[in-house]
Scaffold this motif. Sequence first.
Motif, PDB file in Angstrom:
ATOM      1  N   LEU A   1       3.571   5.795  -5.839  1.00 40.80           N
ATOM      2  CA  LEU A   1       3.495   5.961  -7.380  1.00 40.80           C
ATOM      3  C   LEU A   1       2.399   7.051  -7.580  1.00 40.80           C
ATOM      4  O   LEU A   1       2.479   7.813  -8.586  1.00 40.80           O
ATOM      5  CB  LEU A   1       3.118   4.497  -7.939  1.00 40.80           C
ATOM      6  N   ARG A   2       1.353   6.994  -6.875  1.00 33.34           N
ATOM      7  CA  ARG A   2       0.207   7.857  -7.232  1.00 33.34           C
ATOM      8  C   ARG A   2       0.669   9.495  -6.958  1.00 33.34           C
ATOM      9  O   ARG A   2       0.047  10.328  -7.589  1.00 33.34           O
ATOM     10  CB  ARG A   2      -1.220   7.590  -6.197  1.00 33.34           C
ATOM     11  N   GLU A   3       1.914   9.572  -5.931  1.00 37.86           N
ATOM     12  CA  GLU A   3       2.406  10.919  -5.863  1.00 37.86           C
ATOM     13  C   GLU A   3       3.447  11.437  -6.803  1.00 37.86           C
ATOM     14  O   GLU A   3       4.092  12.215  -6.824  1.00 37.86           O
ATOM     15  CB  GLU A   3       2.897  10.844  -4.437  1.00 37.86           C
ATOM     16  N   GLY A   4       3.548  10.356  -7.807  1.00 34.27           N
ATOM     17  CA  GLY A   4       4.588  10.786  -8.902  1.00 34.27           C
ATOM     18  C   GLY A   4       5.871  10.247  -8.615  1.00 34.27           C
ATOM     19  O   GLY A   4       6.909  10.694  -9.205  1.00 34.27           O
TER      20      GLY A   4
ATOM     21  N   LEU B   1       7.667   5.234 -16.191  1.00 26.17           N
ATOM     22  CA  LEU B   1       6.314   4.596 -15.517  1.00 26.17           C
ATOM     23  C   LEU B   1       5.141   5.310 -15.731  1.00 26.17           C
ATOM     24  O   LEU B   1       5.337   6.804 -15.766  1.00 26.17           O
ATOM     25  CB  LEU B   1       6.511   4.567 -14.016  1.00 26.17           C
ATOM     26  N   VAL B   2       3.963   4.987 -16.063  1.00 20.11           N
ATOM     27  CA  VAL B   2       2.758   5.646 -16.428  1.00 20.11           C
ATOM     28  C   VAL B   2       1.592   4.977 -15.433  1.00 20.11           C
ATOM     29  O   VAL B   2       1.495   3.674 -15.424  1.00 20.11           O
ATOM     30  CB  VAL B   2       2.341   5.761 -17.927  1.00 20.11           C
ATOM     31  N   MET B   3       0.935   5.774 -14.728  1.00 17.58           N
ATOM     32  CA  MET B   3      -0.299   5.303 -14.069  1.00 17.58           C
ATOM     33  C   MET B   3      -1.269   5.075 -14.893  1.00 17.58           C
ATOM     34  O   MET B   3      -1.512   5.736 -15.839  1.00 17.58           O
ATOM     35  CB  MET B   3      -0.573   6.284 -13.038  1.00 17.58           C
ATOM     36  N   MET B   4      -2.079   3.765 -14.465  1.00 18.55           N
ATOM     37  CA  MET B   4      -3.059   3.308 -15.520  1.00 18.55           C
ATOM     38  C   MET B   4      -4.527   3.768 -15.134  1.00 18.55           C
ATOM     39  O   MET B   4      -4.759   3.940 -13.927  1.00 18.55           O
ATOM     40  CB  MET B   4      -3.110   1.748 -15.694  1.00 18.55           C
TER      41      MET B   4
ATOM     42  N   ALA C   1       0.761  -1.269  -0.064  1.00 19.23           N
ATOM     43  CA  ALA C   1       0.153   0.035   0.032  1.00 19.23           C
ATOM     44  C   ALA C   1       0.633   1.174  -0.049  1.00 19.23           C
ATOM     45  O   ALA C   1       0.484   2.297  -0.774  1.00 19.23           O
ATOM     46  CB  ALA C   1      -0.894   0.069   1.282  1.00 19.23           C
ATOM     47  N   GLY C   2       2.142   1.379   0.668  1.00 23.01           N
ATOM     48  CA  GLY C   2       2.798   2.434   0.697  1.00 23.01           C
ATOM     49  C   GLY C   2       3.272   2.546  -0.601  1.00 23.01           C
ATOM     50  O   GLY C   2       3.522   3.738  -1.005  1.00 23.01           O
ATOM     51  N   ALA C   3       3.937   1.627  -1.367  1.00 22.90           N
ATOM     52  CA  ALA C   3       4.475   1.926  -2.595  1.00 22.90           C
ATOM     53  C   ALA C   3       3.305   2.503  -3.788  1.00 22.90           C
ATOM     54  O   ALA C   3       3.543   3.314  -4.472  1.00 22.90           O
ATOM     55  CB  ALA C   3       5.026   0.540  -3.160  1.00 22.90           C
TER      56      ALA C   3
END
Length: 372
Positions: free
Chosen positions: A294-297, A369-372, A288-290
Amino acid sequence: MATLETAKRLVVKIGSAILIDSKTGTLRRDWLSSLSQDISALKTNGKDVVIVSSGAIALGRARLSLLGRKLSLAEKQACAAAGQSLLTRAYEHALGEHKIVTAQALLTLNDTEDRRRWLNARSTLQTILTLGAVPIINENDTVATDEIRYGDNDRLAARTAQMLGADTLILLSDIDGLYTADPRTDKKAKHLSEITLLTDEIMAMGGGANSDAAMGSGGMATKLAAAKIAMQAGCRMCIMDGRDESPLRRLQEGERCSWFSAGSNPKKARQQWIGGALQPSGRLTVDAGAASALREGKSLLAAGVKTLSGNFNKGDAVAVCDEIGMEIARGLVSYDAADASKILGLNSRDISSILGYDNGAALIHRDNLVMM
């Protein structure tokens, strides 16, 4: 009118016919000095500049007394070997006058097509730019065979722009842009100042190679191929007549040229490529931390990865999933599966001691990396 004011990272391609005197096979030193002044001004304004330069073979021709005739591949490679050091020293001296450090990089087609090599080359060039130097890139003609070479630096420049996320590609040519026909043979040919879409009709305007056959290998067809690569990467491109001195200053002042507009920016185009064009070769499950990081860029660190699956290699695309199995991101992994499995859950500072080498703290860097 397009200018260089908004540019942040520029790739400037310089052809042999621009840099080298075709009669003597020697450098146009005054022209190179003026270009260096232009580059110094751009860097003073906070812009990154990358040079993709032809000229090694042309300089080697003169050095090996092979002017004025067609060369075999082996002779071209010999000329490249003889001329590359002259080319490197020329840029080092000219830009050194403005206290700009240069760094040579020789690439082949495989370096920009194979994702593993692509990541290595990108990382090196990014570091050079971060350190404030100007990369001087040329095709590695000394070792490249017909099967693994571009054969022209227009497309190499476009691939370099794509690799580095450049927003502007400038092709210095012996013509001031794209025409509806060859203006040297057709008086009705019209100049096109802006191209927003590469239609079949536009691509057909390329015809065949039209540069001096004794000096260069690229023509309008290769420039349009470069435009296609650049525009898809979110990078605008310019074709201008670079034969006169101070070409970049003249471009900034509005000299006639042809601009090829990009429909998106480099970051968005790159995200679309990673997220949609590449099929994942493996899967990483993160805690969950990772996932939150990732959502924070942020980049994906090994410490946040719980499990992996798939037989992926460095540079392959992998899916990043949360603890319930939902794909939340996709990216290009910095380690192959065998090595990645050894560092899961570990702190980044332990990577070197475990693997015997360190390819960076991130399992997937945020730029890949790109968020889906």
